[in-house]
Scaffold this active site. Sequence first.
Site, PDB file in Angstrom:
ATOM      1  N   CYS A  65       0.738  -0.982  -0.258  1.00 12.07           N
ATOM      2  CA  CYS A  65       0.201  -0.030  -0.274  1.00 12.07           C
ATOM      3  C   CYS A  65       1.033   1.342   0.276  1.00 12.07           C
ATOM      4  O   CYS A  65       2.241   1.343  -0.392  1.00 12.07           O
ATOM      5  CB  CYS A  65      -0.887   0.183   0.971  1.00 12.07           C
ATOM      6  SG  CYS A  65      -0.567   0.074   2.909  1.00 12.07           S
ATOM      7  N   HIS A  98      13.467 -15.632  13.009  1.00  7.85           N
ATOM      8  CA  HIS A  98      13.180 -15.144  14.213  1.00  7.85           C
ATOM      9  C   HIS A  98      11.573 -15.810  14.937  1.00  7.85           C
ATOM     10  O   HIS A  98      11.079 -16.075  15.817  1.00  7.85           O
ATOM     11  CB  HIS A  98      13.748 -14.165  15.332  1.00  7.85           C
ATOM     12  CG  HIS A  98      15.309 -13.881  15.158  1.00  7.85           C
ATOM     13  ND1 HIS A  98      15.781 -13.656  16.198  1.00  7.85           N
ATOM     14  CD2 HIS A  98      15.930 -15.120  14.575  1.00  7.85           C
ATOM     15  CE1 HIS A  98      16.487 -13.880  15.798  1.00  7.85           C
ATOM     16  NE2 HIS A  98      17.723 -14.449  14.803  1.00  7.85           N
TER      17      HIS A  98
HETATM   18  C1  RB5 Z   1      -4.112   4.655   0.012  1.00  9.17           C
HETATM   19  O1  RB5 Z   1      -3.998   6.891  -0.339  1.00  9.17           O
HETATM   20  C2  RB5 Z   1      -3.047   4.874   1.479  1.00  9.17           C
HETATM   21  O2  RB5 Z   1      -3.489   5.097   2.510  1.00  9.17           O
HETATM   22  C3  RB5 Z   1      -2.769   3.200   1.606  1.00  9.17           C
HETATM   23  O3  RB5 Z   1      -1.818   2.958   0.163  1.00  9.17           O
HETATM   24  C4  RB5 Z   1      -1.620   3.033   2.540  1.00  9.17           C
HETATM   25  O4  RB5 Z   1      -1.054   4.081   2.499  1.00  9.17           O
HETATM   26  C5  RB5 Z   1      -2.265   2.995   4.023  1.00  9.17           C
HETATM   27  O5  RB5 Z   1      -2.296   2.790   5.317  1.00  9.17           O
END
Ligand code: RB5
Length: 156
Positions: A65, A98
Amino acid sequence: MKVAIGTDHGGFALKETVISQVLADGHEVIDLGTNSAEAVDYPDFAKKVGECVVSGQAERGILLCGSGIGVNIAANKIRGIYASVCHDSYMAHQGVEHDNMNVLCLGSRVIGPEPAREIVSSFLRARFVGNDAGQERHFKRVSKVREIEKNSLEKE
Ligand code: RB5
């Protein structure tokens, strides 16, 4: 091994890099999306990857993400998933060796493609050492983590 990969839109820019590294290291990819930069919700992809790993369809998972944090938090809500953001290769292999980490989380807005490649390879090369002679302390510690998980779910 089979590696499940999932990302939200924030991690999408790194997805092809990660897939190509997993393949270059001789593993199979289970691609669970997303497949564009259109906005989606990271928990949906953390759930897909986590369930793929706990069901045994994949041995490991990689989640992306923007920061790596959202997918990290969401994936750890699944019983049997031990996920962490690792933004260097030491964390990526030590977390497996670990802590029996089975899902690697990366933040596409934090690290670039070349560090990501090294981290992915380090994660996939590593194995849990807790069953090895002289390394029982790691098995004991991971068992304690599982006890926390079990008791926490029982109280819900
Ligand atoms: C998306 O904008 C962002 O919030 C997501 O990809 C992530 O970083 C959340 O933890």
